[in-house]
Scaffold this active site. Sequence first.
Site, PDB file in Angstrom:
ATOM      1  N   ARG A   1     -33.727  -9.551   4.540  1.00  0.00           N
ATOM      2  CA  ARG A   1     -32.997  -8.839   5.615  1.00  0.00           C
ATOM      3  C   ARG A   1     -33.941  -8.006   6.486  1.00  0.00           C
ATOM      4  O   ARG A   1     -33.616  -6.878   6.864  1.00  0.00           O
ATOM      5  CB  ARG A   1     -31.923  -7.917   5.025  1.00  0.00           C
ATOM      6  CG  ARG A   1     -30.914  -8.570   4.150  1.00  0.00           C
ATOM      7  CD  ARG A   1     -30.030  -9.545   4.926  1.00  0.00           C
ATOM      8  NE  ARG A   1     -28.921  -9.989   4.093  1.00  0.00           N
ATOM      9  CZ  ARG A   1     -28.989 -11.039   3.276  1.00  0.00           C
ATOM     10  NH1 ARG A   1     -30.096 -11.756   3.198  1.00  0.00           N
ATOM     11  NH2 ARG A   1     -27.938 -11.385   2.565  1.00  0.00           N
TER      12      ARG A   1
ATOM     13  N   CYS B   1     -22.406  -6.666   3.667  1.00  0.00           N
ATOM     14  CA  CYS B   1     -22.800  -5.884   2.490  1.00  0.00           C
ATOM     15  C   CYS B   1     -23.453  -4.583   2.945  1.00  0.00           C
ATOM     16  O   CYS B   1     -24.300  -4.575   3.832  1.00  0.00           O
ATOM     17  CB  CYS B   1     -23.770  -6.686   1.629  1.00  0.00           C
ATOM     18  SG  CYS B   1     -22.938  -7.955   0.677  1.00  0.00           S
TER      19      CYS B   1
ATOM     20  N   GLU C   1     -28.278  -1.597   3.313  1.00  0.00           N
ATOM     21  CA  GLU C   1     -28.599  -2.878   3.954  1.00  0.00           C
ATOM     22  C   GLU C   1     -28.164  -2.828   5.410  1.00  0.00           C
ATOM     23  O   GLU C   1     -28.827  -3.369   6.291  1.00  0.00           O
ATOM     24  CB  GLU C   1     -27.892  -4.019   3.214  1.00  0.00           C
ATOM     25  CG  GLU C   1     -28.409  -5.411   3.534  1.00  0.00           C
ATOM     26  CD  GLU C   1     -27.634  -6.112   4.626  1.00  0.00           C
ATOM     27  OE1 GLU C   1     -28.176  -7.030   5.235  1.00  0.00           O
ATOM     28  OE2 GLU C   1     -26.477  -5.742   4.904  1.00  0.00           O
TER      29      GLU C   1
HETATM   30  N1  EPU Z   1     -19.678  -9.277  -8.241  1.00  0.00           N
HETATM   31  C1  EPU Z   1     -18.857  -8.492  -8.984  1.00  0.00           C
HETATM   32  N2  EPU Z   1     -18.073  -7.558  -8.350  1.00  0.00           N
HETATM   33  C2  EPU Z   1     -18.091  -7.396  -7.027  1.00  0.00           C
HETATM   34  C3  EPU Z   1     -18.946  -8.188  -6.248  1.00  0.00           C
HETATM   35  C4  EPU Z   1     -19.737  -9.135  -6.880  1.00  0.00           C
HETATM   36  O1  EPU Z   1     -18.818  -8.608 -10.212  1.00  0.00           O
HETATM   37  O2  EPU Z   1     -17.359  -6.526  -6.524  1.00  0.00           O
HETATM   38  C5  EPU Z   1     -20.495 -10.302  -8.909  1.00  0.00           C
HETATM   39  C6  EPU Z   1     -20.059 -11.699  -8.501  1.00  0.00           C
HETATM   40  O3  EPU Z   1     -19.000 -12.150  -9.295  1.00  0.00           O
HETATM   41  C7  EPU Z   1     -21.318 -12.506  -8.687  1.00  0.00           C
HETATM   42  C8  EPU Z   1     -22.432 -11.500  -8.417  1.00  0.00           C
HETATM   43  O4  EPU Z   1     -21.825 -10.204  -8.483  1.00  0.00           O
HETATM   44  O5  EPU Z   1     -21.442 -12.947 -10.022  1.00  0.00           O
HETATM   45  C9  EPU Z   1     -23.067 -11.716  -7.048  1.00  0.00           C
HETATM   46  O6  EPU Z   1     -22.067 -11.609  -6.038  1.00  0.00           O
HETATM   47  P1  EPU Z   1     -22.090 -12.521  -4.695  1.00  0.00           P
HETATM   48  O7  EPU Z   1     -22.236 -13.965  -5.055  1.00  0.00           O
HETATM   49  O8  EPU Z   1     -20.960 -12.094  -3.858  1.00  0.00           O
HETATM   50  O9  EPU Z   1     -23.440 -12.159  -4.024  1.00  0.00           O
HETATM   51  P2  EPU Z   1     -24.059 -10.767  -3.673  1.00  0.00           P
HETATM   52  O10 EPU Z   1     -25.367 -10.703  -4.367  1.00  0.00           O
HETATM   53  O11 EPU Z   1     -23.109  -9.651  -3.869  1.00  0.00           O
HETATM   54  C10 EPU Z   1     -25.402 -11.618  -1.604  1.00  0.00           C
HETATM   55  C11 EPU Z   1     -25.645 -11.077  -0.226  1.00  0.00           C
HETATM   56  C12 EPU Z   1     -24.542 -11.481   0.727  1.00  0.00           C
HETATM   57  C13 EPU Z   1     -24.424 -12.996   0.721  1.00  0.00           C
HETATM   58  C14 EPU Z   1     -24.138 -13.460  -0.705  1.00  0.00           C
HETATM   59  C15 EPU Z   1     -24.110 -14.967  -0.814  1.00  0.00           C
HETATM   60  C16 EPU Z   1     -26.841  -8.943  -0.215  1.00  0.00           C
HETATM   61  C17 EPU Z   1     -26.728  -7.469  -0.252  1.00  0.00           C
HETATM   62  N3  EPU Z   1     -25.687  -9.633  -0.280  1.00  0.00           N
HETATM   63  O12 EPU Z   1     -24.259 -10.945  -2.101  1.00  0.00           O
HETATM   64  O13 EPU Z   1     -24.927 -11.051   2.038  1.00  0.00           O
HETATM   65  O14 EPU Z   1     -23.372 -13.407   1.568  1.00  0.00           O
HETATM   66  O15 EPU Z   1     -25.207 -13.011  -1.578  1.00  0.00           O
HETATM   67  O16 EPU Z   1     -25.398 -15.486  -0.733  1.00  0.00           O
HETATM   68  O17 EPU Z   1     -27.942  -9.486  -0.135  1.00  0.00           O
HETATM   69  C18 EPU Z   1     -24.852  -9.379   3.715  1.00  0.00           C
HETATM   70  O18 EPU Z   1     -26.058  -9.474   3.802  1.00  0.00           O
HETATM   71  O19 EPU Z   1     -24.197  -8.592   4.454  1.00  0.00           O
HETATM   72  C19 EPU Z   1     -24.137 -10.162   2.706  1.00  0.00           C
HETATM   73  C20 EPU Z   1     -22.830 -10.039   2.509  1.00  0.00           C
END
Ligand code: EPU
Length: 298
Positions: A166, A218, A289
């Site tokens: 990012r 995020c 972020e």
């Molecule tokens: N999870 C939870 N509770 C929650 C949210 C997530 O338990 O409230 C768990 C999910 O079940 C999953 C893990 O956490 O097992 C990861 O969650 P997710 O797949 O949603 O990915 P993330 O790491 O939370 C990142 C990016 C997103 C991007 C997604 C998909 C960041 C901060 N976030 O989210 O990017 O869309 O992966 O690749 O890097 C953004 O940059 O604004 C953003 C939303």
Amino acid sequence: MLEILQSPSLAEKTTLRIGGRAIAEVVARSGKACEALPETLRRLGGVPHVMGAGSNILARDGELPIVLVRPAVRDMPEVVGEAAGKTLVHAGAGVRMPRLLGFCAEHGLSGLEGLCGIPGTVGGAVAMNAGSYGCETCAAVHSVEIFELKQGFMTLAAREIKYGYRHIAVPGNINEFIILGVTFGLTPAERGGIKKLMAFNFLKKKSTQPVAAHSAGCVFKNPEGGLSAGRLLDQAGLKGKRCGGMAFSHIHANFLVNEGGGSAAAAFDLIAQARESVSRRFGINLELEVRVAPWPSR
Ligand code: EPU
């Protein structure tokens, strides 16, 4: 010609729908219009803040000493050549990412499928190196046309742009650097497969993130070591937590959403509570972020 709007509301210019007023907004509908930018900005005063669709910005309340600069160059995506087995696709910085992805699907060009569902502009996605489902915008960039306030028009080759999670680093001050257009290097592939993957990623996003809510995506970066900020916030009890019209989404705890009548003050209150809870429980300091406006010069 540059268009100038006095005292624009950040709440109306950002997807989070919060924030006070800037001094002015300067809209450039063509690269050529930027020639007048240095003089216009000097006259208006304030710190220039380049903004695309405002989909990754948390703006502070009140009168803000900034001037929004919006490169609304909307040259539609088009194939402009080939290089090293890649098809080169050019798009103006003001084109929305969904429009670019639609073009890629129609023309059988692979490389950006993971970004399906990201609402920002092409310029914003490159400036933040937006990423999703293993796909990073900058990894598919061939070159970027910019206007730098002191040096004028330049074309940067992909190798001149350092990018990370990012984040991109370019020569000079990011506040004085405006992306006007981007050429992507994409791989020809079967259309059906590309469409299927985009649809799959979009449905995944829709079922795990509050895509229709007023949010800035995020709010915290994922900490190093493969941890998820969303999961940490969830485990620390932040999911659904509310304050003054703002809340951590009950769908995904790392999305701060404006449920109506929210303010930056309420957002920062929740952010402080979240940091405190995650730090106490896991000993991890979460980093923002979203970009907070006004942001410091880098
Ligand atoms: N999870 C939870 N509770 C929650 C949210 C997530 O338990 O409230 C768990 C999910 O079940 C999953 C893990 O956490 O097992 C990861 O969650 P997710 O797949 O949603 O990915 P993330 O790491 O939370 C990142 C990016 C997103 C991007 C997604 C998909 C960041 C901060 N976030 O989210 O990017 O869309 O992966 O690749 O890097 C953004 O940059 O604004 C953003 C939303």
